[in-house]
Every structure is written in structure tokens, then in C-alpha cells.
Write a protein that holds these residues in place. Structure first.
Motif, PDB file in Angstrom:
ATOM      1  N   ALA A 182       0.834  -1.198   0.000  1.00 10.07           N
ATOM      2  CA  ALA A 182       0.000   0.000   0.000  1.00 10.07           C
ATOM      3  C   ALA A 182       0.867   1.245   0.000  1.00 10.07           C
ATOM      4  N   GLY A 183       0.515   2.190  -0.871  1.00  7.43           N
ATOM      5  CA  GLY A 183       1.252   3.438  -0.959  1.00  7.43           C
ATOM      6  C   GLY A 183       0.476   4.592  -0.358  1.00  7.43           C
ATOM      7  N   ALA A 184       0.571   5.729  -1.024  1.00  6.64           N
ATOM      8  CA  ALA A 184      -0.051   6.951  -0.519  1.00  6.64           C
ATOM      9  C   ALA A 184      -1.572   6.856  -0.568  1.00  6.64           C
ATOM     10  N   VAL A 185      -2.206   7.515   0.399  1.00  9.24           N
ATOM     11  CA  VAL A 185      -3.658   7.608   0.470  1.00  9.24           C
ATOM     12  C   VAL A 185      -4.075   9.024   0.103  1.00  9.24           C
ATOM     13  N   GLU A 186      -5.050   9.123  -0.779  1.00  8.96           N
ATOM     14  CA  GLU A 186      -5.531  10.417  -1.255  1.00  8.96           C
ATOM     15  C   GLU A 186      -7.047  10.472  -1.108  1.00  8.96           C
ATOM     16  N   THR A 187      -7.560  11.586  -0.597  1.00  5.80           N
ATOM     17  CA  THR A 187      -9.002  11.790  -0.523  1.00  5.80           C
ATOM     18  C   THR A 187      -9.481  12.422  -1.822  1.00  5.80           C
ATOM     19  N   LEU A 188     -10.445  11.780  -2.474  1.00  6.29           N
ATOM     20  CA  LEU A 188     -10.970  12.261  -3.749  1.00  6.29           C
ATOM     21  C   LEU A 188     -12.197  13.146  -3.577  1.00  6.29           C
ATOM     22  N   ALA A 189     -13.003  12.874  -2.570  1.00  9.91           N
ATOM     23  CA  ALA A 189     -14.228  13.650  -2.385  1.00  9.91           C
ATOM     24  C   ALA A 189     -14.683  13.544  -0.943  1.00  9.91           C
ATOM     25  N   HIS A 190     -15.087  14.672  -0.382  1.00 10.25           N
ATOM     26  CA  HIS A 190     -15.751  14.704   0.919  1.00 10.25           C
ATOM     27  C   HIS A 190     -17.261  14.714   0.679  1.00 10.25           C
ATOM     28  N   LEU A 191     -17.986  13.951   1.481  1.00  7.14           N
ATOM     29  CA  LEU A 191     -19.431  13.804   1.307  1.00  7.14           C
ATOM     30  C   LEU A 191     -20.121  14.017   2.653  1.00  7.14           C
ATOM     31  N   PRO A 192     -20.180  15.259   3.131  1.00  8.72           N
ATOM     32  CA  PRO A 192     -20.759  15.512   4.460  1.00  8.72           C
ATOM     33  C   PRO A 192     -22.229  15.125   4.521  1.00  8.72           C
ATOM     34  N   GLU A 193     -22.637  14.668   5.693  1.00  5.74           N
ATOM     35  CA  GLU A 193     -24.023  14.302   5.986  1.00  5.74           C
ATOM     36  C   GLU A 193     -24.521  13.180   5.073  1.00  5.74           C
ATOM     37  N   THR A 194     -23.632  12.245   4.754  1.00 11.32           N
ATOM     38  CA  THR A 194     -24.001  11.073   3.970  1.00 11.32           C
ATOM     39  C   THR A 194     -23.382   9.832   4.619  1.00 11.32           C
ATOM     40  N   GLY A 195     -23.751   8.674   4.094  1.00 10.77           N
ATOM     41  CA  GLY A 195     -23.135   7.415   4.477  1.00 10.77           C
ATOM     42  C   GLY A 195     -22.641   6.688   3.246  1.00 10.77           C
ATOM     43  N   PRO A 196     -21.473   7.048   2.686  1.00  8.39           N
ATOM     44  CA  PRO A 196     -20.974   6.369   1.489  1.00  8.39           C
ATOM     45  C   PRO A 196     -20.819   4.871   1.741  1.00  8.39           C
ATOM     46  N   ASP A 197     -21.244   4.062   0.774  1.00  6.57           N
ATOM     47  CA  ASP A 197     -21.267   2.620   0.983  1.00  6.57           C
ATOM     48  C   ASP A 197     -20.644   1.831  -0.156  1.00  6.57           C
ATOM     49  N   GLY A 198     -21.085   2.064  -1.403  1.00  7.84           N
ATOM     50  CA  GLY A 198     -20.629   1.258  -2.529  1.00  7.84           C
ATOM     51  C   GLY A 198     -19.946   2.091  -3.595  1.00  7.84           C
ATOM     52  N   LEU A 199     -19.101   1.435  -4.401  1.00  8.05           N
ATOM     53  CA  LEU A 199     -18.341   2.115  -5.447  1.00  8.05           C
ATOM     54  C   LEU A 199     -18.326   1.283  -6.719  1.00  8.05           C
ATOM     55  N   ALA A 200     -18.274   1.961  -7.863  1.00  2.00           N
ATOM     56  CA  ALA A 200     -18.066   1.315  -9.159  1.00  2.00           C
ATOM     57  C   ALA A 200     -17.447   2.343 -10.092  1.00  2.00           C
ATOM     58  N   LEU A 201     -16.629   1.871 -11.023  1.00  2.00           N
ATOM     59  CA  LEU A 201     -15.966   2.733 -12.003  1.00  2.00           C
ATOM     60  C   LEU A 201     -16.470   2.421 -13.398  1.00  2.00           C
ATOM     61  N   ASP A 202     -16.579   3.462 -14.244  1.00  3.48           N
ATOM     62  CA  ASP A 202     -16.864   3.205 -15.653  1.00  3.48           C
ATOM     63  C   ASP A 202     -15.602   3.417 -16.483  1.00  3.48           C
ATOM     64  N   THR A 203     -15.696   3.078 -17.754  1.00  2.00           N
ATOM     65  CA  THR A 203     -14.516   3.113 -18.622  1.00  2.00           C
ATOM     66  C   THR A 203     -14.097   4.536 -18.991  1.00  2.00           C
ATOM     67  N   ASP A 204     -14.910   5.531 -18.658  1.00  2.00           N
ATOM     68  CA  ASP A 204     -14.517   6.931 -18.846  1.00  2.00           C
ATOM     69  C   ASP A 204     -13.820   7.499 -17.620  1.00  2.00           C
ATOM     70  N   GLY A 205     -13.676   6.684 -16.583  1.00  2.00           N
ATOM     71  CA  GLY A 205     -13.005   7.133 -15.374  1.00  2.00           C
ATOM     72  C   GLY A 205     -13.911   7.747 -14.337  1.00  2.00           C
ATOM     73  N   ASN A 206     -15.237   7.727 -14.572  1.00  2.92           N
ATOM     74  CA  ASN A 206     -16.167   8.235 -13.575  1.00  2.92           C
ATOM     75  C   ASN A 206     -16.342   7.225 -12.445  1.00  2.92           C
ATOM     76  N   LEU A 207     -16.411   7.725 -11.230  1.00  2.00           N
ATOM     77  CA  LEU A 207     -16.602   6.892 -10.052  1.00  2.00           C
ATOM     78  C   LEU A 207     -18.021   7.088  -9.531  1.00  2.00           C
ATOM     79  N   TYR A 208     -18.730   5.984  -9.334  1.00  2.00           N
ATOM     80  CA  TYR A 208     -20.110   6.008  -8.847  1.00  2.00           C
ATOM     81  C   TYR A 208     -20.103   5.649  -7.371  1.00  2.00           C
ATOM     82  N   ILE A 209     -20.766   6.469  -6.565  1.00  2.00           N
ATOM     83  CA  ILE A 209     -20.727   6.352  -5.106  1.00  2.00           C
ATOM     84  C   ILE A 209     -22.166   6.238  -4.598  1.00  2.00           C
TER      85      ILE A 209
END
Length: 280
Positions: A182-209
Motif C-alpha cells: 500500500a502506498g499513498a492515500v488520497e481523498t478524492l471527495a468529501h461527502l458531508p451528511e451522507t453514508g458512502p457505501d458502494g463504489l463502481a468505475l466506468d470506462t470513462d473514469g467516472n466513479l459512482y458512489i
């Protein structure tokens, strides 16, 4: 609301499940989901029907599958379910570091299984395990303590994306170094007042949360722009959308599980998902 995509199938799709948290696409041409009483469901996307192929005896978190169509499910330990429904323990961690609360698994191309160990709610004692082919496990990343949840690997296998549900709610990614550490850890997005649970990526590089709370799915662009993809203030078509997955032979059918109800939801997002890894 105008930001909704077309929710084509709504709660009529695979209706009757027992509060599914997880959904995943298998190499065998079926989607898979899990129920809160241990049910492992196999879903036919054409008929929109499902069958229970096994029961692992407890709440089912995330799922993954290998090339032999064995399903790996998080339920107290990482359980393996064969195509004929036989259940065994694949890994419970290591003798010195048992997995406390396995939540979501994701394979890399070498057959290593990354598993989020969420720990106890608000105790900030989570971590990420790496399970080698055969079941030997080690703590791979100990810095993501605040209830690590859903995972996905980057298209090139060089990053592990992690939904962090607490303190603060956010999405992080961990560099996977050339030597596998494991290398460096980077925060990509803060999501206040939520409960992030699942993730998926598409081939355009978009991340679904997907968020357990509120009933919402975000899309994060590669450039960092965050938008609401879909939400449901009534909590009916979407009801605690936990895990998400691109399904179908072309990986263009985007589904969410709904822990708050009894069905899967389909969304027309117009993109194709990054292929999952199904190791030998």
C-alpha cells in the motif's frame, strides 16, 4: 427531479429479496446479491427473476466471483460458495489479526482479494486486508480506520478506491505499488451528511458512489466534479442503495441493491463499467 436518470425497472426488478445490501456481476452471466439472513441470490437479468443458491447463515455484505464461478461473500469471515451451493470459509484473516467485520471484497488480476474490515461503528478501528490466493491474509492498509466500506480497483490495477463511511464521510484511494504494498492515500471527495457505501468505475473514469444515507448516488468525474446522479426522497425506488455494479455481458446495466427494501434498481447511465477481475 431533473437530475434523475431513467429508472427503468424500479422496484419491479428481482423483487422479493430479503433486504439486499450487495450486488455484483459474475463471470457466468448472472448477477448476484445477498440477503440479511444469509441468502445468496443468483439473478437472471433477462427474466428479472432470482433464485437462492445457498445460505451462509448471516448478514451478507459484499460479493466477488472467480473464474470457476465460486462466489466469495463477506459474512463474519470471507466465505466461498461453489456453483452447486457448497459453503466453506475461505479466510478469517490471520491468527494474529482476525478480520473483525469483513464488508466488501474485490479481486485483482493476480487472485489477491482486497477486503474492507469495517471494524465497529464509530470506533475507528477499521483496516484493509489482502488475502493471497488460497486464503492466507495480512493487514494491507491500516490507515483507513473510519469504517472502510465498499471497494473497487482502478482500471489499471494501480489504485484501490475505498468508500469511507465515517469521520468524515468521504472517498479515498490507496496507491497499489509495483511490489503490491500500500502506498499513498488520497481523498478524492468529501461527502458531508451522507453514508458512502458502494463504489463502481466506468470506462470513462467516472466513479459512482452509492449512499446508505440519504437515498442517493453520486458520480465523481476524473477531473473532480461531483454530481448527484440519482436520489429518491421517498425511499421507495431507491431505498438505502448500498452496493452498485455494472452488469450484463456488455457491462452497461447499472444496478443498485436496496438494503431498505426488497429489490434491485436499474439506472440508465449511458456508460460501460470497468471489467471486474475473475482470477483462476
Amino acid at each position: 427531479p431533473p437530475q434523475w436518470p431513467a429508472v427503468e425497472l424500479g422496484y419491479g426488478f428481482a423483487a422479493g429479496m430479503d433486504h439486499p445490501e450487495c450486488v455484483n456481476w459474475g463471470a457466468d452471466g448472472y448477477a448476484y446479491a445477498g440477503g440479511e439472513a444469509g441468502q445468496i441470490y443468483r439473478v437472471d437479468l433477462e427474466s428479472r427473476e432470482f433464485e437462492e443458491i445457498a445460505n451462509i447463515g448471516g448478514f451478507v455484505g459484499g460479493l466477488a466471483q472467480d473464474a470457476q464461478h465460486n462466489v466469495y461473500a463477506c459474512c463474519g469471515a470471507v466465505m466461498r460458495i461453489t456453483p452447486n451451493g457448497e459453503v466453506s470459509t475461505y479466510s478469517a484473516g490471520s491468527p494474529d489479526e482476525p478480520i473483525r467485520a469483513p464488508n466488501y471484497p474485490a479481486f485483482d488480476t493476480e487472485g489477491n482479494l482486497y477486503v474492507s474490515d469495517s471494524g465497529a461503528w464509530k470506533d475507528d478501528n477499521g483496516r484493509i486486508f489482502k488475502i493471497r490466493p488460497g486464503g492466507a491474509a495480512e493487514v494491507w492498509c491500516s490507515s483507513l480506520k473510519e469504517f472502510p466500506n465498499g471497494l473497487c480497483l482502478g482500471a489499471a490495477g494501480d489504485f484501490l478506491y475505498v468508500a469511507m463511511s465515517l469521520n468524515p464521510p468521504r472517498v479515498d484511494r490507496v496507491e497499489i505499488r509495483a511490489d503490491g504494498s500500500a502506498g499513498a492515500v488520497e481523498t478524492l471527495a468529501h461527502l458531508p451528511e451522507t453514508g458512502p457505501d458502494g463504489l463502481a468505475l466506468d470506462t470513462d473514469g467516472n466513479l459512482y458512489i452509492s449512499c446508505y444515507r440519504p437515498d442517493r448516488i453520486y458520480r465523481l468525474a476524473p477531473q473532480g466534479e461531483l454530481e448527484v446522479l440519482a436520489e429518491d426522497y421517498e425511499g421507495t425506488v431507491m431505498a438505502a442503495p448500498t452496493n452498485v455494479a455494472f452488469c450484463g455481458p456488455q457491462r452497461n446495466i447499472f444496478l443498485s441493491a436496496n438494503l431498505g427494501r426488497w429489490h434491485l434498481t436499474r439506472y440508465e447511465v449511458g456508460t460501460t463499467g470497468v471489467p471486474l477481475n475473475y482470477p483462476e
